[in-house]
Design a protein around this motif. Structure first.
Motif, PDB file in Angstrom:
ATOM      1  N   ALA A 377       0.673  -1.403   0.484  1.00  0.00           N
ATOM      2  CA  ALA A 377       0.088  -0.109   0.067  1.00  0.00           C
ATOM      3  C   ALA A 377       0.947   1.161  -0.140  1.00  0.00           C
ATOM      4  CB  ALA A 377      -0.922   0.138   1.324  1.00  0.00           C
ATOM      5  N   TYR A 378       0.609   2.551  -0.275  1.00  0.00           N
ATOM      6  CA  TYR A 378       0.914   3.150  -0.769  1.00  0.00           C
ATOM      7  C   TYR A 378      -0.450   4.874  -0.545  1.00  0.00           C
ATOM      8  CZ  TYR A 378       5.515   3.158  -3.422  1.00  0.00           C
ATOM      9  OH  TYR A 378       6.588   2.348  -3.753  1.00  0.00           O
ATOM     10  N   ALA A 379       0.088   5.816   0.389  1.00  0.00           N
ATOM     11  CA  ALA A 379      -0.730   6.404   0.680  1.00  0.00           C
ATOM     12  C   ALA A 379      -0.104   7.831  -0.184  1.00  0.00           C
ATOM     13  CB  ALA A 379      -0.966   7.073   2.288  1.00  0.00           C
ATOM     14  N   HIS A 380      -1.002   8.632  -0.592  1.00  0.00           N
ATOM     15  CA  HIS A 380      -0.068  10.095  -0.802  1.00  0.00           C
ATOM     16  C   HIS A 380      -0.132  11.182  -0.244  1.00  0.00           C
ATOM     17  CE1 HIS A 380      -1.230   9.100  -5.396  1.00  0.00           C
ATOM     18  NE2 HIS A 380      -0.440   8.637  -4.870  1.00  0.00           N
ATOM     19  N   VAL A 381       1.105  11.393   0.151  1.00  0.00           N
ATOM     20  CA  VAL A 381       1.790  12.672   1.131  1.00  0.00           C
ATOM     21  C   VAL A 381       2.870  13.357   0.510  1.00  0.00           C
ATOM     22  CG1 VAL A 381       1.520  10.283   3.098  1.00  0.00           C
ATOM     23  CG2 VAL A 381       3.547  11.000   1.869  1.00  0.00           C
ATOM     24  N   PRO A 382       2.640  14.775   1.703  1.00  0.00           N
ATOM     25  CA  PRO A 382       3.743  15.711   1.442  1.00  0.00           C
ATOM     26  C   PRO A 382       5.218  15.196   1.291  1.00  0.00           C
ATOM     27  CG  PRO A 382       2.217  16.292   3.085  1.00  0.00           C
ATOM     28  CD  PRO A 382       2.576  15.633   2.521  1.00  0.00           C
ATOM     29  N   ALA A 383       5.908  16.118   0.051  1.00  0.00           N
ATOM     30  CA  ALA A 383       7.405  15.999   0.076  1.00  0.00           C
ATOM     31  C   ALA A 383       8.180  15.798   1.329  1.00  0.00           C
ATOM     32  CB  ALA A 383       8.088  16.983  -1.013  1.00  0.00           C
ATOM     33  N   GLY A 384       8.639  14.622   1.521  1.00  0.00           N
ATOM     34  CA  GLY A 384      10.087  14.787   2.855  1.00  0.00           C
ATOM     35  C   GLY A 384       9.198  14.564   4.686  1.00  0.00           C
ATOM     36  N   SER A 385       7.533  14.468   4.227  1.00  0.00           N
ATOM     37  CA  SER A 385       7.237  13.928   4.901  1.00  0.00           C
ATOM     38  C   SER A 385       7.576  12.716   6.053  1.00  0.00           C
ATOM     39  CB  SER A 385       5.110  13.512   4.792  1.00  0.00           C
ATOM     40  OG  SER A 385       4.894  12.806   5.769  1.00  0.00           O
ATOM     41  N   PRO A 386       7.716  13.003   7.556  1.00  0.00           N
ATOM     42  CA  PRO A 386       8.180  12.196   7.735  1.00  0.00           C
ATOM     43  C   PRO A 386       7.069  11.041   9.255  1.00  0.00           C
ATOM     44  CG  PRO A 386       8.506  13.512   9.155  1.00  0.00           C
ATOM     45  CD  PRO A 386       7.779  13.973   8.013  1.00  0.00           C
ATOM     46  N   GLN A 387       6.069  11.824   8.690  1.00  0.00           N
ATOM     47  CA  GLN A 387       5.193  10.686   8.860  1.00  0.00           C
ATOM     48  C   GLN A 387       4.643   9.143   8.543  1.00  0.00           C
ATOM     49  OE1 GLN A 387       1.485  13.191   9.781  1.00  0.00           O
ATOM     50  NE2 GLN A 387      -0.024  11.346   9.108  1.00  0.00           N
ATOM     51  N   ASP A 388       4.100   8.636   9.926  1.00  0.00           N
ATOM     52  CA  ASP A 388       4.245   6.357   9.842  1.00  0.00           C
ATOM     53  C   ASP A 388       2.574   7.046   9.502  1.00  0.00           C
ATOM     54  OD1 ASP A 388       2.999   5.053  10.570  1.00  0.00           O
ATOM     55  OD2 ASP A 388       4.930   3.756  11.928  1.00  0.00           O
ATOM     56  N   VAL A 389       2.117   6.238   8.373  1.00  0.00           N
ATOM     57  CA  VAL A 389       0.313   7.035   7.672  1.00  0.00           C
ATOM     58  C   VAL A 389      -0.378   5.260   8.123  1.00  0.00           C
ATOM     59  CG1 VAL A 389       1.379   8.378   6.371  1.00  0.00           C
ATOM     60  CG2 VAL A 389       1.252   6.142   5.859  1.00  0.00           C
ATOM     61  N   THR A 390       0.432   4.766   8.428  1.00  0.00           N
ATOM     62  CA  THR A 390      -0.229   3.807   9.060  1.00  0.00           C
ATOM     63  C   THR A 390      -1.931   3.375   9.101  1.00  0.00           C
ATOM     64  OG1 THR A 390       1.713   2.193   9.427  1.00  0.00           O
ATOM     65  CG2 THR A 390      -0.183   0.855  10.292  1.00  0.00           C
ATOM     66  N   ASP A 391      -2.017   4.250  10.595  1.00  0.00           N
ATOM     67  CA  ASP A 391      -3.390   4.323  11.137  1.00  0.00           C
ATOM     68  C   ASP A 391      -4.783   5.199  10.013  1.00  0.00           C
ATOM     69  OD1 ASP A 391      -2.011   2.898  13.579  1.00  0.00           O
ATOM     70  OD2 ASP A 391      -2.806   5.295  14.862  1.00  0.00           O
ATOM     71  N   GLU A 392      -3.680   6.181   8.623  1.00  0.00           N
ATOM     72  CA  GLU A 392      -4.360   5.955   8.421  1.00  0.00           C
ATOM     73  C   GLU A 392      -4.699   5.604   7.267  1.00  0.00           C
ATOM     74  OE1 GLU A 392      -2.213   7.766   9.240  1.00  0.00           O
ATOM     75  OE2 GLU A 392      -2.375  10.338   9.947  1.00  0.00           O
ATOM     76  N   VAL A 393      -4.187   4.552   6.579  1.00  0.00           N
ATOM     77  CA  VAL A 393      -4.154   3.582   5.626  1.00  0.00           C
ATOM     78  C   VAL A 393      -5.323   2.825   6.142  1.00  0.00           C
ATOM     79  CG1 VAL A 393      -3.348   1.902   3.901  1.00  0.00           C
ATOM     80  CG2 VAL A 393      -1.960   4.297   4.572  1.00  0.00           C
ATOM     81  N   VAL A 394      -5.110   2.004   7.403  1.00  0.00           N
ATOM     82  CA  VAL A 394      -6.179   1.210   7.869  1.00  0.00           C
ATOM     83  C   VAL A 394      -7.516   1.855   7.512  1.00  0.00           C
ATOM     84  CG1 VAL A 394      -6.331   0.060  10.163  1.00  0.00           C
ATOM     85  CG2 VAL A 394      -4.089  -0.157   8.916  1.00  0.00           C
ATOM     86  N   ARG A 395      -7.230   2.806   8.342  1.00  0.00           N
ATOM     87  CA  ARG A 395      -8.893   3.608   8.303  1.00  0.00           C
ATOM     88  C   ARG A 395      -9.544   3.239   6.401  1.00  0.00           C
ATOM     89  NH1 ARG A 395      -6.798   6.544  11.576  1.00  0.00           N
ATOM     90  NH2 ARG A 395      -5.826   8.989  10.843  1.00  0.00           N
ATOM     91  N   GLN A 396      -8.463   3.700   5.999  1.00  0.00           N
ATOM     92  CA  GLN A 396      -9.124   4.350   4.902  1.00  0.00           C
ATOM     93  C   GLN A 396      -9.553   2.774   4.298  1.00  0.00           C
ATOM     94  OE1 GLN A 396     -10.510   7.158   3.657  1.00  0.00           O
ATOM     95  NE2 GLN A 396      -8.955   7.630   1.203  1.00  0.00           N
ATOM     96  N   ILE A 397      -8.814   2.008   4.031  1.00  0.00           N
ATOM     97  CA  ILE A 397      -9.081   0.317   3.913  1.00  0.00           C
ATOM     98  C   ILE A 397     -10.622  -0.035   4.540  1.00  0.00           C
ATOM     99  CG2 ILE A 397      -8.482  -1.893   3.005  1.00  0.00           C
ATOM    100  CD1 ILE A 397      -5.227  -1.501   2.843  1.00  0.00           C
ATOM    101  N   GLU A 398     -10.820   0.357   6.079  1.00  0.00           N
ATOM    102  CA  GLU A 398     -11.541  -0.549   6.876  1.00  0.00           C
ATOM    103  C   GLU A 398     -12.774   0.231   7.022  1.00  0.00           C
ATOM    104  OE1 GLU A 398     -12.848  -2.676  10.086  1.00  0.00           O
ATOM    105  OE2 GLU A 398     -10.677  -2.682   9.465  1.00  0.00           O
ATOM    106  N   ARG A 399     -13.079   1.920   5.904  1.00  0.00           N
ATOM    107  CA  ARG A 399     -13.996   2.277   5.345  1.00  0.00           C
ATOM    108  C   ARG A 399     -14.639   0.964   4.549  1.00  0.00           C
ATOM    109  NH1 ARG A 399     -12.964   7.451   2.138  1.00  0.00           N
ATOM    110  NH2 ARG A 399     -15.206   7.941   1.115  1.00  0.00           N
ATOM    111  N   PHE A 400     -13.849   0.629   3.634  1.00  0.00           N
ATOM    112  CA  PHE A 400     -14.323   0.237   2.581  1.00  0.00           C
ATOM    113  C   PHE A 400     -14.190  -1.746   2.951  1.00  0.00           C
ATOM    114  CE2 PHE A 400     -12.972   3.744   0.766  1.00  0.00           C
ATOM    115  CZ  PHE A 400     -14.156   4.028   0.324  1.00  0.00           C
ATOM    116  N   ALA A 401     -13.140  -2.156   3.426  1.00  0.00           N
ATOM    117  CA  ALA A 401     -13.466  -3.782   3.960  1.00  0.00           C
ATOM    118  C   ALA A 401     -13.566  -3.633   5.228  1.00  0.00           C
ATOM    119  CB  ALA A 401     -11.645  -3.847   3.468  1.00  0.00           C
ATOM    120  N   PRO A 402     -14.725  -3.936   5.951  1.00  0.00           N
ATOM    121  CA  PRO A 402     -15.285  -3.752   7.234  1.00  0.00           C
ATOM    122  C   PRO A 402     -14.447  -4.783   7.739  1.00  0.00           C
ATOM    123  CG  PRO A 402     -17.110  -2.943   6.490  1.00  0.00           C
ATOM    124  CD  PRO A 402     -16.296  -3.126   5.511  1.00  0.00           C
TER     125      PRO A 402
END
Length: 498
Positions: A377-402
């Motif tokens: 999985a990839y999430a689109h983020v601003p260049a150089g972002s140091p953020q761990d996006v695991t929670d955001e990706v899980v929420r987006q997938i969970e939204r369409f895959a309970p």
């Protein structure tokens, strides 16, 4: 010290395509790779902290171009033991309300599922899918010469055969890349289905660059092979290229970082499968002042943060047919993706980011080991972002895959700021090696008549040159053929056949 004919810096698909082309012309070639393994963004690796037996594609996972690229068609991956398998559903786009757009390999079946938008989808993509060779040659050409635009299309009527498809493709790009893009489709499913492909460019939408990407890839989804998954992972493509290079006398050295010209062995030609910034740092004053200034103006784009998952079972998509696609664009409706991409372009993280998801085991069941499977999985983020996006990706997938959280056994995130550690061609997490705007897809890396030549005997052959990002090898092929003519006076192109 022995004088080599050519040194290639970087072992991504473009670097290896250049090396193979040169070696097959009889040149002595050495490839230098900073990482411990070859392949650049097409490496497939083990991640022991996640699972001992699973293979994870480090960057690229799905390969429409591995089958469609003129270079790779001539190279003939299938004859070299590389098996490309495409699922019946090339890609999918779930939206709220238990709905989804599905791009079947069968164009008519796709149109049927899109209901009132079926005819509009067929009219837009049917002719492009039918003439995929011409469309691909145009999209993957060198953007400068007639010869470079006819790669893969031969015969006395080759140029004439490009006119119709070129006009049709250009007209479609103008439509889908501008203010008229909402006029064709009525349903949210059709609008979102095409927008998810356009979002691969990580640019505000609509855009001409995004439209070009969407139309090319969407047309290939309905062409003969669909969106292929290499059995065993992306690395098998790289390994086939390396085997051919070595069979023709070339060599590859890993763990060989090139930081200055003194790090290079003596050679008549040096080809950089790197960013312009790296080539500038190494080649220095060998590049003329005007060209150096133009290369410094080359713009890099926004980024992707990677999340690898280990799952105990398939993703439980609310719409079961979504699970038949190896590629799923998770971003909701067209309007939601426009907001998400605009947010990233403004340097912020989207609450609901655009996420690309691939389950390779849909097409390659052998990727399932011991009851677990990898999910990319990839999430689109601003260049150089140091953020761990695991929670955001899980929420987006969970939204369409309970229930998605319940099948996650483990995960790891490579933030955008760390992508460069795995591949120096991804500065700040820019996996396109340069902003994928329409201008930079044409005038890439500069508007010079020869986009590959940097100085006498010095060439750039990476995704920062035409035709841009993707696993197709075309940047390396275009650059190597120029080097053969200019540096070695080799006028006949070497065969790439096994």
């Amino acid at each position: 010290m022995t004088l080599l004919d050519a040194v290639v810096v970087g072992s991504g698909p473009n670097g290896l395509a250049a090396a193979v082309t040169l070696a097959r012309a009889g040149m002595g070639v050495r490839v230098l790779e900073a990482q411990p393994t070859v392949g650049g963004g097409s490496r497939t690796v083990r991640v022991p902290e996640l699972a001992d037996d699973l293979l994870f594609d480090l960057c690229s996972a799905v390969h429409p171009m591995a089958w469609a690229s003129p270079f790779l068609r001539a190279f003939d991956l299938g004859a070299r033991g590389v098996e490309l398998v495409a699922p019946e559903v090339a890609y999918a786009q779930p939206i709220d309300g238990g709905r989804a757009g599905l791009a079947f390999r069968d164009l008519d079946r796709t149109a049927e599922r899109l209901g009132p938008d079926g005819d509009a989808w067929r009219d837009l993509l049917g002719p492009l899918a039918e003439q995929w060779r011409q469309v691909t040659a145009l999209a993957l050409g060198d953007k400068r010469t007639v010869r470079g635009m006819l790669a893969g299309v031969s015969g006395p009527a080759a140029l004439a055969s490009m006119v119709g498809p070129g006009l049709r493709f250009g007209s479609a790009v103008l439509e889908q890349g501008g203010p008229r893009w909402d006029r064709r489709f009525l349903t949210e499913e059709a609008k979102a289905l095409l927008t998810g492909v356009a979002a691969h460019n990580i640019t505000p939408l609509p855009s001409l660059g995004g439209a070009g990407t969407a139309l090319l890839l969407a047309a290939l989804a309905h062409a003969d092979s669909g969106w292929a998954i290499p059995v065993g992972g992306s690395q098998v493509i790289i390994d086939a290229l390396v085997r051919d290079l070595e069979a023709h006398g070339g060599t590859v050295e890993t763990g060989r970082r090139v930081a200055s010209w003194s790090d290079l062995p003596p050679a008549r030609a040096v080809l950089f499968d790197t960013t312009p910034a790296t080539a500038l740092a190494v080649a220095g004053d060998r590049i003329g002042r005007a060209r150096r200034a133009a290369l410094r103006r080359f713009r890099y784009g926004n980024a992707a943060a990677k999340v690898d998952f280990v799952l105990s079972g398939p993703v439980p998509w609310r719409v079961p047919d979504v699970g038949r696609a190896a590629t799923v664009h998770v971003g909701g409706t067209r309007a939601e993706m426009v907001i998400a991409e605009d947010t990233v372009a403004n340097g912020l993280h989207a609450d609901r980011p655009t996420v690309l998801v691939s389950d390779p085991s849909v097409a390659d069941p052998g990727r399932v080991r011991g009851g677990v499977r990898p999910l990319w999985a990839y999430a689109h983020v601003p260049a150089g972002s140091p953020q761990d996006v695991t929670d955001e990706v899980v929420r987006q997938i969970e939204r369409f895959a309970p229930g998605f959280r319940d099948v996650v056994v483990g995960s790891r995130c490579i933030p955008a700021a760390e992508m460069e550690r795995h591949n120096e061609n991804y500065p700040g997490g820019d996996i396109s090696a340069g902003a994928a705007t329409m201008w930079q897809m044409i005038a890439r890396p500069t508007s010079a008549p020869d986009p590959y030549l940097l100085a006498e005997g010095v060439y750039l052959c990476s995704a920062s040159t035409p035709p841009g990002p993707g696993v197709h090898g075309m940047g390396g092929w275009h650059a190597a053929r120029r080097a053969l003519r200019r540096e070695f006076d080799v006028r006949s192109e070497p065969s790439l056949r096994p």
